[in-house]
Write a protein that holds these residues in place. Structure first.
Motif, PDB file in Angstrom:
ATOM      1  N   LEU A  96       0.814  -1.224   0.000  1.00  0.00           N
ATOM      2  CA  LEU A  96       0.000   0.000   0.000  1.00  0.00           C
ATOM      3  C   LEU A  96       0.843   1.268   0.000  1.00  0.00           C
ATOM      4  O   LEU A  96       0.293   2.369   0.007  1.00  0.00           O
ATOM      5  N   LEU A  97       2.163   1.115  -0.057  1.00  0.00           N
ATOM      6  CA  LEU A  97       3.059   2.275   0.010  1.00  0.00           C
ATOM      7  C   LEU A  97       3.708   2.541  -1.339  1.00  0.00           C
ATOM      8  O   LEU A  97       4.265   1.648  -1.975  1.00  0.00           O
ATOM      9  N   TYR A  98       3.629   3.795  -1.767  1.00  0.00           N
ATOM     10  CA  TYR A  98       4.221   4.243  -3.038  1.00  0.00           C
ATOM     11  C   TYR A  98       5.274   5.282  -2.658  1.00  0.00           C
ATOM     12  O   TYR A  98       4.933   6.396  -2.283  1.00  0.00           O
ATOM     13  N   ILE A  99       6.552   4.915  -2.742  1.00  0.00           N
ATOM     14  CA  ILE A  99       7.607   5.701  -2.108  1.00  0.00           C
ATOM     15  C   ILE A  99       8.500   6.436  -3.104  1.00  0.00           C
ATOM     16  O   ILE A  99       8.582   6.076  -4.285  1.00  0.00           O
ATOM     17  N   GLY A 100       9.200   7.455  -2.619  1.00  0.00           N
ATOM     18  CA  GLY A 100      10.227   8.126  -3.386  1.00  0.00           C
ATOM     19  C   GLY A 100      11.593   7.574  -3.028  1.00  0.00           C
ATOM     20  O   GLY A 100      11.762   6.915  -2.002  1.00  0.00           O
ATOM     21  N   VAL A 101      12.586   7.822  -3.899  1.00  0.00           N
ATOM     22  CA  VAL A 101      13.961   7.387  -3.628  1.00  0.00           C
ATOM     23  C   VAL A 101      14.900   8.587  -3.674  1.00  0.00           C
ATOM     24  O   VAL A 101      14.539   9.660  -4.149  1.00  0.00           O
ATOM     25  N   THR A 102      16.124   8.370  -3.190  1.00  0.00           N
ATOM     26  CA  THR A 102      17.090   9.458  -3.059  1.00  0.00           C
ATOM     27  C   THR A 102      17.890   9.655  -4.338  1.00  0.00           C
ATOM     28  O   THR A 102      18.436   8.691  -4.877  1.00  0.00           O
ATOM     29  N   GLY A 103      17.981  10.885  -4.812  1.00  0.00           N
ATOM     30  CA  GLY A 103      18.941  11.231  -5.859  1.00  0.00           C
ATOM     31  C   GLY A 103      18.740  10.593  -7.203  1.00  0.00           C
ATOM     32  O   GLY A 103      17.664  10.101  -7.550  1.00  0.00           O
ATOM     33  N   THR A 104      19.821  10.585  -7.980  1.00  0.00           N
ATOM     34  CA  THR A 104      19.764  10.162  -9.382  1.00  0.00           C
ATOM     35  C   THR A 104      20.268   8.733  -9.595  1.00  0.00           C
ATOM     36  O   THR A 104      20.301   8.254 -10.716  1.00  0.00           O
ATOM     37  N   ALA A 105      20.677   8.078  -8.514  1.00  0.00           N
ATOM     38  CA  ALA A 105      21.069   6.664  -8.563  1.00  0.00           C
ATOM     39  C   ALA A 105      20.642   6.040  -7.242  1.00  0.00           C
ATOM     40  O   ALA A 105      20.557   6.733  -6.224  1.00  0.00           O
ATOM     41  N   LEU A 106      20.384   4.759  -7.248  1.00  0.00           N
ATOM     42  CA  LEU A 106      19.944   4.090  -6.022  1.00  0.00           C
ATOM     43  C   LEU A 106      21.041   4.116  -4.963  1.00  0.00           C
ATOM     44  O   LEU A 106      22.176   3.720  -5.231  1.00  0.00           O
ATOM     45  N   THR A 107      20.688   4.571  -3.774  1.00  0.00           N
ATOM     46  CA  THR A 107      21.608   4.465  -2.643  1.00  0.00           C
ATOM     47  C   THR A 107      21.555   3.033  -2.123  1.00  0.00           C
ATOM     48  O   THR A 107      20.634   2.278  -2.453  1.00  0.00           O
ATOM     49  N   GLU A 108      22.513   2.668  -1.300  1.00  0.00           N
ATOM     50  CA  GLU A 108      22.504   1.323  -0.731  1.00  0.00           C
ATOM     51  C   GLU A 108      21.259   1.111   0.132  1.00  0.00           C
ATOM     52  O   GLU A 108      20.690   0.023   0.164  1.00  0.00           O
ATOM     53  N   ALA A 109      20.831   2.172   0.839  1.00  0.00           N
ATOM     54  CA  ALA A 109      19.634   2.062   1.683  1.00  0.00           C
ATOM     55  C   ALA A 109      18.398   1.806   0.836  1.00  0.00           C
ATOM     56  O   ALA A 109      17.557   0.950   1.174  1.00  0.00           O
ATOM     57  N   ASP A 110      18.257   2.541  -0.281  1.00  0.00           N
ATOM     58  CA  ASP A 110      17.109   2.342  -1.165  1.00  0.00           C
ATOM     59  C   ASP A 110      17.149   0.955  -1.808  1.00  0.00           C
ATOM     60  O   ASP A 110      16.116   0.296  -1.966  1.00  0.00           O
TER      61      ASP A 110
END
Length: 415
Positions: free
Chosen positions: A72-86
């Motif tokens: 049910l969650l539609y999330i945003g991500v950090t920056g222009t490349a995937l971080t390790e956390a994302d």
């Protein structure tokens, strides 16, 4: 006497029949035809649709509560490349969707690499929606100027449903080219207020009937390219004078006025197969005096579900907008949205997953969001995911053909 004679006659006949009893050594007359039992019928095989639905129920029954909330969650991500956390988040959780905004995009090569990375990071069979806002005109995430379309209002002035279907197909092809499977379009708002700072030429027309007439083929064209269209911004953002990114807009129209203007295109789209509706952060006192549409049971469950008979996925607009954050915390807003009728809570703030997920789990434990309601939401999300190819298998890589396609619809619009 007319009545008496038939009675006497019948009595005599019956008496005669009674005397003609069968002899003891004669078998009784056969009544095979009367006593024959009908053959047991084979149970009907479930249709393909019923079978898919049963399998879906089975899938949901095997999911944990935490896994259901993820959907049910539609999330945003950090920056222009995937971080390790994302990346870890996508690997460890089957999320409902991933949203990319302008800050996530710098160039065509970078964007295609990012969406491919998002796709590859997912380890679950339940793929995520990967969506962006590509309307053409002012609201465009496409980094290549040669693939940008004119504003919706410009196309709307041509008043050609066939052209709008071509535009929808073009938006779909562009979305696929960049690795998306969902586009937050078309805009079905009616451009009814010239002082509106946010909609304007994003709308197809100031006439609600024309918005409906042109918006539906635009939606259908996107579907033809296997892109999930998301009609927005329910119940209508066209008559506002405040940008919901900054503050909470208020529309004081009566319910009857809304039914004659703002709701017309949405009603038509729902009748013609809309599968996902984005709800706006706007206060409509005629519908709900206290809460914006995206958090309102009266709007989402009352108007959209009960009155307009929409049975698809309801998603909020981005919950990090000023219209919401000025009055609610992000986790609180997401919880309220899901409790009151939304199927998906969208938030672009990277790193907010844990707090939002925890808040919703707490509300489930408190009984504010029932197990039955949770299952219905997950069913709707997964049902839509099964309808489309969410992988990159249909990715379009014919760049030159896309340029020609954009040129063709722009030329048709001008002539």
């Amino acid at each position: 006497m007319k009545l008496f004679f038939p009675v006497i006659f019948a009595t005599v006949l019956l008496s005669g029949c009674a005397d003609e009893t069968a002899k003891p050594d004669e078998p009784a007359p056969k009544q095979a035809e009367e006593t024959k039992q009908p053959k047991p019928q084979k149970p009907e095989q479930p249709s393909a649709r019923e079978q898919a639905e049963n399998e879906l129920k089975q899938t949901v029954s095997q999911m944990s509560t935490a896994e259901k909330v993820d959907q049910l969650l539609y999330i945003g991500v950090t920056g222009t490349a995937l971080t390790e956390a994302d990346r870890r988040l996508l690997q460890q959780h089957a999320l409902g969707g991933v949203l990319l905004l302008g800050g996530n995009i710098t160039s065509s090569g970078q964007l295609k690499a990012l969406t491919a990375d998002i796709n590859e990071a997912q380890t679950s069979d339940q793929r995520a929606f990967v969506g962006f806002d590509e309307e053409g005109g002012r609201v465009s995430r496409v980094p290549d100027a040669r693939l940008k379309l004119s504003p919706s209002l410009t196309y709307g002035q041509k008043n050609d449903p066939e052209l709008m279907e071509d535009v929808g197909q073009t938006l779909g092809s562009i979305s696929r080219f960049y690795g998306f499977n969902m586009d937050f379009a078309p805009v079905l708002d009616v451009n009814s207020n010239p002082a509106n700072p946010i909609i304007g030429d994003r709308a197809l027309s100031a006439d609600p009937q024309q918005v409906a007439r042109l918006g539906v083929p635009l939606m259908q064209g996107m579907k033809e390219e296997d892109i999930v269209p998301v009609v927005k911004h329910f119940p209508g953002h066209g008559d506002t004078t405040v940008d919901s990114h900054v503050g909470l807009p208020r529309v004081d129209a009566t319910k009857a006025e809304l039914e004659q203007t703002e709701l017309v295109p949405f009603k038509r789209a729902i009748q013609d197969g809309a599968e996902m509706v984005m709800v706006a952060h706007i206060l409509f006192p005629a519908l709900d005096k206290n809460r914006p549409s995206s958090l309102s049971k009266e709007v989402m469950t009352g108007v959209l579900r009960s009155e307009l008979k929409f049975d698809g996925v309801i998603i909020t607009d981005d919950l990090v907008m000023g219209a919401i954050t000025e009055r609610y915390g992000l986790a609180q807003a997401a919880g309220l949205a899901l409790e009151n009728g939304a199927d998906m809570a969208m938030f672009s703030t990277p790193g907010a997953y844990a707090s939002v997920h925890k808040e919703i789990m707490t509300r489930i434990k408190q009984g504010k969001l029932s197990a039955a309601d949770l299952n219905e939401k997950v069913m709707r999300v997964l049902r839509l995911k099964q309808t489309y190819d969410l992988s990159q298998t249909k990715r379009v890589d014919e760049y030159q053909r896309l340029i020609e396609q954009v040129k063709a619809v722009e030329s048709d619009m001008r002539h």
